[in-house]
Design an enzyme around this catalytic site. Structure first.
Site, PDB file in Angstrom:
ATOM      1  N   GLY A   1       0.830  -1.205   0.000  1.00 53.02           N
ATOM      2  CA  GLY A   1       0.000   0.000   0.000  1.00 53.02           C
ATOM      3  C   GLY A   1       0.858   1.246   0.000  1.00 53.02           C
TER       4      GLY A   1
ATOM      5  N   GLU B   1      13.759  -3.954  -3.167  1.00 54.49           N
ATOM      6  CA  GLU B   1      12.933  -4.172  -4.345  1.00 54.49           C
ATOM      7  C   GLU B   1      13.748  -3.932  -5.608  1.00 54.49           C
ATOM      8  OE1 GLU B   1       8.531  -2.949  -5.920  1.00 54.49           O
ATOM      9  OE2 GLU B   1       9.411  -1.802  -4.297  1.00 54.49           O
TER      10      GLU B   1
END
Lengths: 388, 349
Positions: free
Chosen positions: A126, A243
């Protein structure tokens, strides 16, 4: 410098290979962006965990094998060679877990990691909001502390896997008077909490791969705060670092695409060679996938010796995402009139996977920080150019 | 598996970088352009003093007995400095060839700095630094020869890079010293070509990084619209793209050094990948470098030209892009191909 695998590393490779051969489903699973496919992928995570292959770099107490990054790369190589299913819990295992290891309390690790490892709890992200995309610091969804609970109001969007996932991790503004990077807190939210509405967003292939999430007085216990109050940005940056870095997109994935592209070219060489640019593109794809693997090994070896990931890791995201786009575009060129066929069309037998990959490759330069943002980061943090 | 350089290798690289930074300034390079030899004997002696000329010469012959992996980082520094003296060809190409042929006297002279050795990439090719060097390694048919430069007739062929000194060479093979011929000669020619291409690739990598630095410095100082032009995204993204290409050329170059040092079966393919990747990075650094320098980039005055022209020259030296692509293609598309995940280090293990 020694570019030989140790006997232990070789043995480990054999072990992974044997397990994958015995366990990878022979019929490909349905897309995890369908309800049925999602459950199939969840089951696969459970199977992996039973063999203790869920996340080999994790400590043993959480279901891992406490292995290093080279072994991780070897594992990934065998995983992609075996054509094993895409990891449905990648947001959790690749992105949240490393952050939890660094910032989580012992209670949080013990509560969250084992269920993540079994696939019992699948995670969504989110980050983005309608007015906070590339400008993530503009986020406004807020969490107000009332006693032992955060009360969350606001909206998140582009939340990958959120349609079927169980939990979400993200940042919320806990200091209402704060601006930009300050006053944000990293909070873990159960997606079945009262007051949450998940509205699926059909992506380019028509499936609900991501979603909008509305928060209406959602109460979340304070034990779900990761890191300190107002420290969300630092905690999140660690996640973003992983990431872009080694975990999410290991080289094996692209090396296997490059290998399949070479085979596709050779099978169709007579027609493909009518456009000399195709042979060149296939050759470039092979070399670039190889360069990505070499560079990643170099980084992994440096990290194993106690080095740190530097700002040069921002070059990774651009490199693999553009490589993935180029490889799939080349495949489409080779396929000619067959390129437009959906994977389940009978005339697409054997080549349908390229279209799926082509569609997904279009998202690569956008998610996980657009490539334009990555270029700004490279220019400012790696090269030291003046800020705008 | 340890794909890193040792602390010693990094420290040596850093000290050589500092030395070259101090000794090979833009002014000193420009001064050399106007001299016939274009070279500095004192600098060559200083490089020998540091042990650099004899780095790959065995300890028995007065060298340091190191290998291609030890030297590749220094070749990169030679590129970064646009060093005109033929250190890379002498150390990385000539030394292993002479070692294999057992030419102890020449090797000892390399280590002391008394001799430099120039190398011909392929039969009939122009030879860089033939006049500065005491010896030439030349090729004819399947043989490799060692020739005293005094015994050859040299004709200067001017390059766009004023720091290069290229010569066409007329010589008499029947009077020359054969280093190897027949099958061994062909093998030696192939080895020389790989070593030379590796040296060019490493230099291109260094050149690329230097051009990025110059461009970052210039665009941080040059103001337009009231701010440094380097703060504009259009300018930033030019240089970020070069940084990406450069970053992903490094590991292929270092891997190629390893493959050559260990005589791996796919060393030729690895060298060609390295040369292609480094050429791509350096030519892009030149193209974007001149663009972000604006009109200044097109002048003789700005130092960018020193590195840009060396990059253009080395892009075609030691094998054109076409030749190197053909070598990679024969491995990737050939019937023996072994590709995909897990194959990257297969030949090393």
């Amino acid at each position: 410098m020694d570019l030989k695998y140790t006997p232990q590393q070789q043995e480990f490779r054999e072990e992974v290979r044997a397990w994958m051969q015995a366990n990878v489903p022979s019929v490909p699973l349905k897309s995890f962006d369908t309800e049925e496919g999602f459950q199939q992928h969840r089951e696969w995570e459970k199977t992996m965990n039973e063999g203790r292959w869920g996340m080999v770099t994790w400590p043993e107490e959480f279901g891992g094998r406490n292995l290093d990054l080279i072994q991780w790369l070897i594992f990934e190589e065998e995983y992609y060679r075996a054509n094993a299913p895409t990891r449905v819990n990648q947001n959790g295992i690749f992105l949240l877990a490393p952050t939890l290891m660094e910032y989580g309390t012992e209670e949080q690790k013990a509560r969250i990691l084992p269920k993540m490892a079994t696939g019992e709890e699948v995670w969504a992200q989110g980050w983005s909001e309608p007015n906070a995309g590339s400008d993530m610091a503009a986020m406004r969804s807020k969490a107000e502390l009332e006693g032992e609970y955060f009360v969350i109001n606001g909206q998140k969007t582009w939340s990958t896997r959120a349609v079927y996932a169980d939990w979400l991790f993200g940042m919320f503004r806990t200091d209402p008077d704060s601006e930009r990077h300050r006053g944000l807190t990293f909070i873990l939210v159960p997606l079945d909490a009262e007051g949450i509405t998940v509205r699926p967003i059909p992506q380019l292939d028509g499936l609900p791969g991501f979603a909008e999430i509305f928060f209406d007085n959602v109460r979340v216990h304070v034990s779900n705060r990761l890191g300190g109050d107002g420290e969300g940005w630092q905690v999140a940056m660690a996640t973003a670092g992983f990431e872009r870095g080694l975990m999410l997109r290991s080289p094996a994935r692209f090396q296997e695409t490059a290998r399949r592209l070479v085979e596709l070219y050779i099978e169709n060489q007579e027609s493909a060679d009518q456009d000399p640019a195709i042979r060149e593109a296939v050759l470039q794809a092979y070399m670039q996938a190889e360069a990505y693997a070499l560079t990643t090994y170099q980084t992994a070896c440096r990290l194993n010796q106690g080095g740190k990931i530097g700002p040069e890791s921002s070059t990774n995201k651009i490199f693999w995402s553009e490589l993935d786009q180029d490889m799939h575009a080349t495949a489409m060129s080779i396929l000619g009139a067959r390129a437009e066929l959906l994977p389940h069309a009978s005339a697409a037998e054997g080549v349908g996977r390229w279209l799926d990959g082509f569609l997904f490759a279009q998202s690569g330069p956008i998610y996980a920080g657009t490539n334009e943002i990555q270029r700004n980061i490279i220019a400012e943090r790696m090269l030291g150019m003046p800020r705008a | 598996m340890n794909f890193t350089f040792s602390e010693d290798q990094i420290l040596f690289r850093d000290s050589v970088r500092e030395f070259l930074n101090n000794e090979v300034t833009a002014e000193s390079l420009r001064a050399r352009w106007d001299t016939p030899s274009g070279r500095c004997k004192e600098l060559w002696a200083a490089l020998a003093e540091l042990g650099l000329t004899g780095m790959l010469v065995s300890e028995a012959n007065g060298g340091l007995g190191m290998n291609e992996i030890d030297f590749v980082l220094l070749a990169e520094e030679c590129g970064r400095a646009a060093l005109p003296e033929p250190l890379v060809d002498t150390v990385l190409v000539a030394t292993p060839v002479l070692q294999q042929a057992g030419k102890d006297d020449v090797l000892a002279a390399i280590a002391t700095g008394q001799s430099a050795v120039a190398v011909q990439a392929t039969e009939g090719a122009l030879v860089a630094d033939a006049e500065f060097s005491e010896y030439l390694i030349l090729q004819e048919n399947s043989a490799v020869y060692l020739v005293s430069s005094a015994d050859a007739t040299l004709e200067l062929q001017e390059s766009i890079d004023p720091g290069r000194r290229l010569y066409s060479v007329s010589w008499d093979a029947s009077q020359a010293n054969v280093l190897a011929d027949g099958d061994r000669g062909v093998a030696l020619q192939a080895k020389m070509f790989n070593l030379g291409a590796l040296g060019a690739a490493a230099q291109l990598l260094g050149l690329s990084q230097r051009m990025i630095e110059l461009s970052v410095n210039y665009t941080s100082e040059r103001n337009q619209f009231g701010k440094p032009i380097g703060s504009f995204q259009a300018v930033k993204h030019h240089l970020a793209n070069v940084a990406v290409k450069t970053e992903f050329a490094k590991a292929p170059v270092y891997r190629a050094a390893y493959s050559v040092a260990h005589n791996l079966s796919d060393a030729a393919q690895h060298v060609s990948h390295a040369k292609l990747a480094a050429t791509e990075a350096a030519t892009q650094a030149a193209k974007s470098g001149i663009q972000v320098h604006g009109a200044m980039g097109y002048t003789w005055e700005v130092d960018l030209q020193i590195f840009m022209k060396r990059a253009w020259a080395l892009a075609g030296a030691w094998g054109s892009r076409g030749e190197h692509k053909a070598r990679v293609a024969s491995a990737v598309f050939g019937p023996e191909r072994s590709l995909g995940a897990g194959q990257t280090f297969a030949s090393a293990s």
